[in-house]
Design a protein around this motif. Structure first.
Motif, PDB file in Angstrom:
ATOM      1  N   MET A  38       0.830  -1.211   0.000  1.00 49.63           N
ATOM      2  CA  MET A  38       0.000   0.000   0.000  1.00 49.63           C
ATOM      3  C   MET A  38       0.865   1.262   0.000  1.00 49.63           C
ATOM      4  N   VAL A  39       0.379   2.264  -0.722  1.00 48.89           N
ATOM      5  CA  VAL A  39       0.973   3.606  -0.702  1.00 48.89           C
ATOM      6  C   VAL A  39      -0.009   4.530  -0.001  1.00 48.89           C
ATOM      7  N   ILE A  40       0.499   5.413   0.863  1.00 48.19           N
ATOM      8  CA  ILE A  40      -0.354   6.449   1.462  1.00 48.19           C
ATOM      9  C   ILE A  40       0.045   7.765   0.815  1.00 48.19           C
ATOM     10  N   GLY A  41      -0.837   8.290  -0.019  1.00 42.42           N
ATOM     11  CA  GLY A  41      -0.499   9.527  -0.732  1.00 42.42           C
ATOM     12  C   GLY A  41      -1.750  10.198  -1.265  1.00 42.42           C
ATOM     13  N   ASN A  42      -1.611  11.435  -1.707  1.00 37.86           N
ATOM     14  CA  ASN A  42      -2.777  12.145  -2.242  1.00 37.86           C
ATOM     15  C   ASN A  42      -2.330  13.315  -3.111  1.00 37.86           C
ATOM     16  N   HIS A  43      -3.315  13.937  -3.747  1.00 33.94           N
ATOM     17  CA  HIS A  43      -3.029  15.103  -4.592  1.00 33.94           C
ATOM     18  C   HIS A  43      -3.597  16.380  -3.978  1.00 33.94           C
ATOM     19  N   GLY A  44      -3.667  16.433  -2.648  1.00 35.05           N
ATOM     20  CA  GLY A  44      -4.183  17.639  -1.986  1.00 35.05           C
ATOM     21  C   GLY A  44      -3.161  18.767  -1.982  1.00 35.05           C
ATOM     22  N   GLU A  45      -3.533  19.868  -1.330  1.00 29.99           N
ATOM     23  CA  GLU A  45      -2.593  21.000  -1.187  1.00 29.99           C
ATOM     24  C   GLU A  45      -1.426  20.598  -0.288  1.00 29.99           C
ATOM     25  N   ASN A  46      -1.759  19.834   0.760  1.00 30.44           N
ATOM     26  CA  ASN A  46      -0.749  19.354   1.715  1.00 30.44           C
ATOM     27  C   ASN A  46      -0.983  17.880   1.970  1.00 30.44           C
ATOM     28  N   PHE A  47       0.085  17.153   2.301  1.00 29.80           N
ATOM     29  CA  PHE A  47      -0.054  15.721   2.581  1.00 29.80           C
ATOM     30  C   PHE A  47      -0.983  15.518   3.774  1.00 29.80           C
ATOM     31  N   CYS A  48      -0.673  16.199   4.895  1.00 28.34           N
ATOM     32  CA  CYS A  48      -1.501  16.057   6.104  1.00 28.34           C
ATOM     33  C   CYS A  48      -0.987  17.034   7.157  1.00 28.34           C
ATOM     34  N   VAL A  49      -1.877  17.849   7.702  1.00 29.85           N
ATOM     35  CA  VAL A  49      -1.444  18.862   8.682  1.00 29.85           C
ATOM     36  C   VAL A  49      -1.568  18.378  10.128  1.00 29.85           C
ATOM     37  N   GLY A  50      -1.875  17.076  10.310  1.00 26.53           N
ATOM     38  CA  GLY A  50      -1.953  16.546  11.675  1.00 26.53           C
ATOM     39  C   GLY A  50      -3.374  16.210  12.081  1.00 26.53           C
ATOM     40  N   ALA A  51      -3.550  15.950  13.362  1.00 21.91           N
ATOM     41  CA  ALA A  51      -4.867  15.536  13.871  1.00 21.91           C
ATOM     42  C   ALA A  51      -5.836  16.711  13.885  1.00 21.91           C
ATOM     43  N   ASN A  52      -7.108  16.401  13.834  1.00 19.64           N
ATOM     44  CA  ASN A  52      -8.156  17.420  13.938  1.00 19.64           C
ATOM     45  C   ASN A  52      -8.289  17.819  15.414  1.00 19.64           C
ATOM     46  N   VAL A  53      -7.571  18.887  15.800  1.00 21.92           N
ATOM     47  CA  VAL A  53      -7.519  19.271  17.223  1.00 21.92           C
ATOM     48  C   VAL A  53      -8.867  19.819  17.722  1.00 21.92           C
ATOM     49  N   MET A  54      -9.679  20.289  16.782  1.00 21.88           N
ATOM     50  CA  MET A  54     -11.001  20.810  17.170  1.00 21.88           C
ATOM     51  C   MET A  54     -11.851  19.691  17.793  1.00 21.88           C
ATOM     52  N   LEU A  55     -11.795  18.497  17.188  1.00 21.75           N
ATOM     53  CA  LEU A  55     -12.533  17.337  17.716  1.00 21.75           C
ATOM     54  C   LEU A  55     -12.038  16.980  19.108  1.00 21.75           C
ATOM     55  N   LEU A  56     -10.704  16.995  19.274  1.00 22.26           N
ATOM     56  CA  LEU A  56     -10.112  16.690  20.586  1.00 22.26           C
ATOM     57  C   LEU A  56     -10.581  17.695  21.628  1.00 22.26           C
ATOM     58  N   LEU A  57     -10.566  18.978  21.246  1.00 24.55           N
ATOM     59  CA  LEU A  57     -10.954  20.039  22.179  1.00 24.55           C
ATOM     60  C   LEU A  57     -12.414  19.894  22.607  1.00 24.55           C
ATOM     61  N   MET A  58     -13.280  19.611  21.629  1.00 28.82           N
ATOM     62  CA  MET A  58     -14.707  19.488  21.938  1.00 28.82           C
ATOM     63  C   MET A  58     -14.941  18.335  22.934  1.00 28.82           C
TER      64      MET A  58
END
Length: 294
Positions: A38-58
């Motif tokens: 398996m390859v983990i990749g995409n054509h987005g603006e960025n590969f991945c900016v990290g976890a969704n901290v908003m969900l954690l905060l809520m």
């Protein structure tokens, strides 16, 4: 014969669906003879900016600590599953690859990175420490160069390199710099044309398969424990007294130092990766409960 797990979230931030998708990909690969890796990749603006901290905060604000613990553990387990899958996994990061995005990349067997790579563990900027295995993986990379026969080695300089990288939220300006800082290994590949990254990553999986890929062995580490932690605490305290860091940054830095030194251990004992993940998760969740982090 290679499948691609592609992220589609805002800024490609990690949420439950992305974690589920990586598991779904690994299930497909591991259970079918049609797939070799398996390859983990995409054509987005960025590969991945990290976890969704908003969900954690809520969840933290609502006091759903069981959900928080479950979410952090689920992400740690996913990165460990990527690392110890019986078939090869290659990550193809580019642009911003921060926090959890970097942890996913370090969880893969190998990395095929675009030359423009802004990679780093930046959790300290939001009052946390890495929670998905980032501390553990950077420790493994820092200590990899020490030969087995070296005997009693002073580990503090190696720990200091990791402590500064996470504690100062260092971000690389290129993939070459990521190699120099040991965020990437020397065996990882750098591609200059962004359009070729996914293709090169797929080729890497195929090559690893042809070479007779073997599932890696679980790692054990020797860490200096409480003595080194006392030394680092003195350094952190001195930085606070000289107004180089705030009092709350001192609290976070001490949590980070505790995890990196291996908690209540000593150089005579080996600790498992799971032991370090448990330490990391405990520190991460305790910081998430603090008002200043929130």
């Amino acid at each position: 014969g290679v499948i691609c797990c592609e992220f589609h979230a805002k800024m490609n931030a990690i949420d439950d669906d992305i974690i589920r998708m990586m598991h779904a990909g690994l299930d497909l690969v591991e259970k079918s003879d049609d797939y070799i890796g398996m390859v983990i990749g995409n054509h987005g603006e960025n590969f991945c900016v990290g976890a969704n901290v908003m969900l954690l905060l809520m969840n933290a604000k609502a006091g759903n600590w069981d959900d928080v613990e479950f979410a952090v553990k689920a992400f740690q387990d996913t990165c460990m599953r990527l690392k110890y899958s019986p078939k090869p996994v290659v990550a193809a990061p580019f642009a911003m690859t921060l926090g959890g995005g970097m942890e996913i990349s370090m969880g893969a067997d190998r990395v095929c990175a675009h030359a423009d790579l802004f990679m780093g563990q930046v959790e300290l900027g939001v009052g946390l420490i890495p929670g998905g295995g980032g501390n553990k993986e950077l420790l493994i990379r820092a200590l990899e160069g020490i030969p087995e026969s070296a005997g009693n080695v002073n580990l503090i300089p190696y720990l200091q390199h990791v402590f500064e990288a996470i504690g100062m939220a260092k971000v690389t300006m290129s993939a070459d710099e990521a190699k120099a800082m040991k965020f990437l290994r020397q065996s990882d590949k750098i591609v200059t044309n962004k359009e070729h990254v996914l293709h090169s990553a797929k080729r890497m999986v195929q090559a690893m398969h042809l070479e007779g890929y073997k599932q890696p062995m679980k790692r054990e580490l020797k860490l200096p424990g409480e003595n080194a932690y006392a030394t680092l605490r003195m350094v952190i305290d001195s930085m606070c007294k000289q107004h180089q860091i705030t009092e709350y940054e001192q609290v976070i830095a001490e949590k980070l130092a505790w995890v990196l030194c291996g908690g209540k251990t000593s150089p005579n004992f080996t600790v498992t990766e799971q032991y370090l993940l448990d330490l990391e998760r405990e520190a991460f969740i305790s910081l998430l409960g603090m008002e200043k982090t929130q």
